[in-house]
Write an enzyme that holds these catalytic residues in place. Structure first.
Site, PDB file in Angstrom:
ATOM      1  N   LEU A 148       0.822  -1.205   0.000  1.00 41.67           N
ATOM      2  CA  LEU A 148       0.000   0.000   0.000  1.00 41.67           C
ATOM      3  C   LEU A 148       0.852   1.249   0.000  1.00 41.67           C
ATOM      4  CD1 LEU A 148      -2.815  -0.774   2.595  1.00 41.67           C
ATOM      5  CD2 LEU A 148      -3.094  -0.347   0.161  1.00 41.67           C
ATOM      6  N   GLY A 149       1.965   1.161   0.680  1.00 42.29           N
ATOM      7  CA  GLY A 149       2.792   2.363   0.757  1.00 42.29           C
ATOM      8  C   GLY A 149       4.089   2.055   1.463  1.00 42.29           C
ATOM      9  N   GLY A 189       7.337   3.966   3.668  1.00 36.59           N
ATOM     10  CA  GLY A 189       7.756   5.195   4.333  1.00 36.59           C
ATOM     11  C   GLY A 189       9.077   4.991   5.028  1.00 36.59           C
ATOM     12  N   GLY A 190       9.458   5.967   5.806  1.00 39.46           N
ATOM     13  CA  GLY A 190      10.730   5.886   6.506  1.00 39.46           C
ATOM     14  C   GLY A 190      10.762   4.753   7.520  1.00 39.46           C
ATOM     15  N   MET A 191       9.575   4.365   7.970  1.00 42.50           N
ATOM     16  CA  MET A 191       9.553   3.357   9.020  1.00 42.50           C
ATOM     17  C   MET A 191       9.381   1.940   8.498  1.00 42.50           C
ATOM     18  SD  MET A 191       7.536   4.677  12.299  1.00 42.50           S
ATOM     19  CE  MET A 191       6.700   6.191  11.936  1.00 42.50           C
ATOM     20  N   LYS A 199       1.567  -3.331   8.901  1.00 44.07           N
ATOM     21  CA  LYS A 199       2.728  -2.459   8.777  1.00 44.07           C
ATOM     22  C   LYS A 199       3.963  -3.197   9.274  1.00 44.07           C
ATOM     23  CE  LYS A 199       4.191   2.228   9.402  1.00 44.07           C
ATOM     24  NZ  LYS A 199       3.631   3.531   9.252  1.00 44.07           N
ATOM     25  N   ASP A 250       3.841  11.644  16.323  1.00 41.09           N
ATOM     26  CA  ASP A 250       4.215  11.900  14.932  1.00 41.09           C
ATOM     27  C   ASP A 250       3.004  12.382  14.147  1.00 41.09           C
ATOM     28  OD1 ASP A 250       5.643   9.841  12.274  1.00 41.09           O
ATOM     29  OD2 ASP A 250       5.745  11.992  12.675  1.00 41.09           O
TER      30      ASP A 250
END
Lengths: 193, 833
Positions: free
Chosen positions: B91-92, B94-96, B116, B209
């Site tokens: 889905l995506g 990111g930095g994490m 995630k 965050d």
């Protein structure tokens, strides 16, 4: 036996009733064998994936997941691991025997069979290696068996074996190294009888 | 390590191989050879086996992992199974880490979820442990605007993952629907966000965050917040090379939207969430970033936030409707100083609501230059926001409840509620402290705990004079507080005098209990407890330089414990207590200079520890006790000039400490012991003339201490030890003849030691160390033939030592040093041109 009955047996066994296992075992084994036959018949090159899938599906069919805890599931997989290993190894030996014996399967030399034959060899080699390992470290061999044949996580494996997760992790890592070394010694081509 | 009764040789052999292999994997490359040397010795087979396994592991790659991973594209994990979840598509990213749309089969139905996978360098074994605790807290957040956490775990590769409900929507900064909204609608959306955050704060969870990218605009127009609490899971990594306060970024959050204090390395909390909400409001009002980060590094950005006032939203967006109220509200929320922001999300939301209803708002007209608050009242927030959420939960609950009860009760003696509060205080003090004892960075939190606990305890003491069980609790509690305040040997706050006071309170209570003991069992119990307290007291007295008093306390404790051991000779705990008393007593004796007695005491102690360690190989405490006993043996031998003997014992101690440390990788407590072991060995090597060997050991010591100091500047013990290592390093350089390098090091040490001495005036040792440093500076100057400088340094040193002696606070080491310096001084004076 119905799903609720099996589920109940699983919970009982999980809670420590050894006798429940006696009733549980034949049911699980039959289901695993049945499903394994279906999957393996598809002659996909990756038997090991099949093992996990087989066990998962057997679990879905036999056990009512809403009413069990993840620990029960882990225990189920614990016994399933041994069974499925047996089933796979027997299958692998059977296939090779059939080929040696000049059965129909031996005549088809296409790529897929070639690959799956290597896989058969690997399963047998792994089985042998695990046997060797279990003579010097039975617990570690069990860790490999559980994780490799049923895809149990580190957490679940720890639950089944009643040891710490760090023990499982350590055993897994060192087993990987040892087994890789051992199995790297198998010949690239299957031996021609 | 368990050994079965009938284990075959190959099995035992394999076990050994596994042990070594496992330890070897944790070591950084450079240390492998040394470790194998130490551990394998002449057993070349073992060495070969381990090396070959390491090589095999390197080549193995995904071998055997395929059982649990299906053949999939190597770039993502799509198609993979993790537990009961099947990862369908990415889905995506990111930095994490990555987020996958995944399914879980429930009753034949494939339930979609978002999984995630957290890939982050801050995820260490320690972080993983806390991860599980925090997950449970986060899972209890139930709010229509917060994506529900469903599950979580750790994959076989050691990656943490979180499973949340799958929500369709577009992030706020990318949503066309959002942009199309009129101002009132945007404000409503903002209120919805505040509602969610406020709820979470009531559950004592901070987001950490918040940013438009984390807020989803749903197709129906609703709002959903993502990633609650996740950034906190990744903060305060125990591997503190990442988490330098004031240094590199806390990589776990998005610097462009985060609060200044988070940029600086502080953990997230209410105030930082409020700041982020303010930024989001600003964004919603103007569709612009309040203070663009551009290509600045985080610390530069921090400075920018400090100096620059963001333009009023009304000006930025050219919209007169924003003038006044909305300007003021948004700017107040993003004040640089947390104390000047809204103090709660509710307050912020209330002002927005007031504006919408055309009521007057609370936020005053904003002037950026208004800055009178120097003191930031963050105690409550620190407790709330520190690493372990469980800590925050108990602490937050405990404090609030305690305050409320005390206020209501007004010291009335309501027995049942009294018991509750007492139980709460015990939880408050004991459970939390044990949990945070091993975390670096915990010092400030403990300070808060201590202040509140003492107030509470003192008031309890007044009320409970006739209740013996309460008295016992009280004594325990005072002792614990004393521990936190400054028992040397654990992470401390440098509060030696305060610590002694607390211990004396405990001692008083215990003596009284002992006097009133009704039978032998009770007497034993109180005697044991009193001996424990006396040991702590002697420990402090040694630190403050009161050698004779320390010795008295030690002797008393030793006698009590010997008596207790006589009554139950096979009791392992009592054996341990006698052993540790022997060690302590010998330390006090040596402080006073009675070296004859010391050697015997230490030999006896060493012998006892050897037995204990042999009988309990799995026990860390016994292992460490043995290591310490070797160290003490070594130090007395060193003093008596048997350098070879000393080195032998230091090496043994180091060997043990290394094993213990490896088993508890990363925990601060064990780093200190290991660092100390390296430092001591290095020192002995230097005395033996092996400067190079010494420097190598010192480098290893620094590796252990430095991260602790970087993580928590209040950590006096690590700083003290680090300074000592540097001083010893300087001596080694001096031995090699590199006097300018030695001098440079020493000047830095001097400054550090001065600072430490200032902070804790009751600690005589710290002042002695400043004097010592001057002495060594003198030695270096002497070697460099700078006689004038040498004289000056020696005189300074002597002056400081003499002052200590006059106060009766000089110990044996100080006096010996003084004698040595006097000789050198004479020498230098003669040589001075």
């Amino acid at each position: 036996m119905t799903t609720p009955e099996v589920t109940q047996l699983l919970k009982q066994w999980s809670d420590g009733e050894r006798a429940a296992l006696d009733s549980l075992t034949p049911v699980v084994y039959d289901e695993l064998r049945r499903l394994a036959a279906i999957y393996l018949h598809r002659e996909r090159p990756d038997h090991t994936l099949q093992a996990t899938a087989v066990v998962h599906e057997a679990y879905m069919r036999l056990v009512d997941q809403q009413s069990v805890r993840w620990q029960n599931r882990a225990h189920f997989f614990g016994i399933a691991a041994q069974m499925i290993r047996r089933i796979l190894v027997d299958h692998a030996r059977g296939v090779r025997a059939a080929k040696r014996g000049g059965g129909v399967a031996a005549l088809s030399l296409d790529e897929a069979l070639g690959v799956s034959e290597k896989r058969d060899l690997e399963i047998e080699a792994l089985d042998d290696a695990l046997r060797t390992l279990s003579q010097i470290d039975p617990q570690q061999a069990r860790v490999v068996e559980l994780r490799f044949f049923t895809g149990l996580s580190i957490e679940e494996t720890a639950e089944v074996l009643d040891v710490s997760e760090s023990t499982v992790k350590r055993d897994w890592v060192s087993a990987k190294a040892w087994l890789f070394r051992e199995l790297s010694k198998i010949p690239a081509k299957p031996e021609v009888p | 390590m368990k050994t079965g009764p009938s284990e075959s040789a190959p099995a035992a052999r394999w076990k050994r191989v596994k042990e070594v292999f496992d330890h070897a994997l944790d070591l950084p490359r450079g240390e492998l050879t040394r470790y194998l040397d130490e551990v394998c010795g002449t057993d070349s087979e073992l060495r070969e086996e381990v090396l070959s396994l390491i090589a095999a592991l390197g080549e193995a790659g995904a071998f055997m992992e395929e059982a649990v991973v299906s053949l999939a594209s190597p770039k993502t994990s799509a198609g993979r199974r993790i537990g009961p979840y099947h990862l369908e598509s990415l889905l995506g990213q990111g930095g994490m880490g990555e987020v996958y749309l995944s399914t879980r089969e429930v009753d034949g139905y494939k339930m979609p979820v978002a999984l995630k996978l957290i890939r982050h360098s801050a995820v260490t074994p320690g972080a993983l442990r806390r991860f599980r605790m925090e997950r449970q807290i986060l899972a209890r957040l139930h709010h229509p605007r917060i994506t529900q956490l469903l599950d979580g775990g750790i994959t076989d590769d050691g990656l943490p993952y979180l499973v949340t409900e799958y929500v369709e929507g577009t992030p706020l900064d990318k949503s066309a629907d959002a942009r199309a909204m009129e101002l009132p609608a945007r404000l409503d959306a903002f209120l919805a966000i505040c509602d969610a955050v406020s709820y979470a704060h009531r559950q004592l969870v901070a987001h950490g965050d918040l940013k438009p990218g984390n807020i989803l605009m749903q197709p129906g127009g609703g709002i959903k917040l993502l990633d609650f609490g996740i950034s906190r899971l990744l903060q305060t990594s125990e591997d503190t090379t990442e988490a330098k306060p004031g240094g590199t970024t806390q990589p776990a959050m998005t610097p462009a939207w985060t609060s200044p204090e988070q940029l600086r390395g502080d953990p997230a909390g209410i105030a930082s969430d409020i700041y982020s909400l303010g930024r989001i409001l600003y964004f919603l009002l103007t569709w612009e970033h309040a203070v663009p980060m551009e290509h600045l590094a985080p610390m530069q950005y921090y400075e920018k936030l400090k100096k620059e006032a963001p333009p009023h939203p009304s000006l930025r967006a050219g919209d007169r409707k924003l003038e006044g109220d909305l300007d003021n509200i948004s700017l107040k929320a993003i004040e640089f100083e947390p104390a000047e922001r809204f103090q709660s999300v509710e307050a912020l939301a209330e002002d927005v609501r007031a504006h919408l209803a055309s009521r007057p708002i609370a936020a005053r007209a904003h002037t950026w230059t208004y800055r009178t608050h120097k003191f930031i009242r963050r105690n409550r927030l620190v407790v709330l926001a520190t690493g372990a959420v469980a800590l925050a939960l108990i602490g937050g609950l405990g404090m609030t409840l305690w305050q409320a009860r005390i206020a209501r009760l007004n010291y009335e003696r309501a027995e049942r509620r009294f018991q509750d509060v007492r139980r709460l205080a015990n939880t408050f003090i004991f459970d939390m402290d044990d949990a945070i004892a091993r975390l670096p960075g915990a010092t400030a939190v403990r300070g808060t705990m201590v202040r509140n606990s003492l107030q509470y305890l003192d008031s309890l003491a007044q009320e409970s004079k006739d209740d013996p069980s309460l008295q016992e609790d009280l004594a325990n509690a005072y002792e614990k507080v004393g521990d936190v305040q400054g028992r040397p040997g654990s992470m401390n706050l440098g509060g030696t005098a305060a610590s002694l006071q607390s211990y004396r309170k405990a001692e008083g209570i215990r003596r009284a209990l002992l006097r009133e003991a009704k039978d032998a069992a009770e007497r034993d119990r109180w005697e044991e407890a009193l001996a424990n307290t006396l040991m702590r007291i002697s420990s402090i007295l040694r630190a403050t330089g009161d050698g004779q008093q320390a010795l008295d306390a030690d002797r008393t404790a030793l006698e009590m414990r010997r008596r207790l051991l006589e009554r139950k000779p096979d009791d392992v705990a009592r054996q341990r207590n006698v052993a540790s008393s022997l060690t302590a007593t010998s330390a006090s004796v040596s402080m006073l200079g009675g070296f004859q007695g010391v050697l015997e005491l230490r030999r006896e102690g060493l012998h006892l520890y050897e037995q204990l360690a042999k009988r309990n190989p799995g026990s860390d405490d016994d292992q460490q006790g043995l290591a310490v006993a070797h160290t003490r043996m070594a130090s007395i031998l060193l003093h008596e000039k048997d350098v070879k003997g000393a080195i032998k014992h230091y090496r043994e101690s180091l060997r043990i400490q290394t094993a213990v440390h490896t088993a508890h990788n990363g925990q601060a407590q064990f780093r200190i012991s290991l660092g100390l072991a390296h430092s001591n060995l290095g020192n002995a090597l230097r005395v033996a003339g092996d400067a190079k060997g010494a420097l190598a050991s010192f480098a290893l010591a620094v590796r252990q201490f430095e991260p602790l100091v970087n993580a928590d500047a209040n950590e006096v013990r690590a700083r003290t030890l680090l300074a000592t290592v540097r001083l010893r390093e300087a001596k080694a350089w001096n031995l090699l003849g590199d006097t300018s390098r030695a001098a440079r090091l020493l000047r830095a040490v001097l400054e550090e030691r001065r600072l430490l001495a200032e902070r804790n005036p009751a600690n005589a040792g710290a002042r002695g160390e400043v004097a010592e440093t001057h002495g060594v500076l003198g030695d270096v100057a002497l070697r460099a033939r700078q006689f004038g400088e040498a004289v000056s340094q020696y005189e300074t040193a002597l002056g400081l030592f003499t002052a200590l002696e006059k106060e009766g606070r000089a110990n044996t080491a100080d006096r010996e040093e003084m004698a040595r310096i006097r000789t050198r001084l004479t020498d230098a004076r003669i040589k001075k041109p």
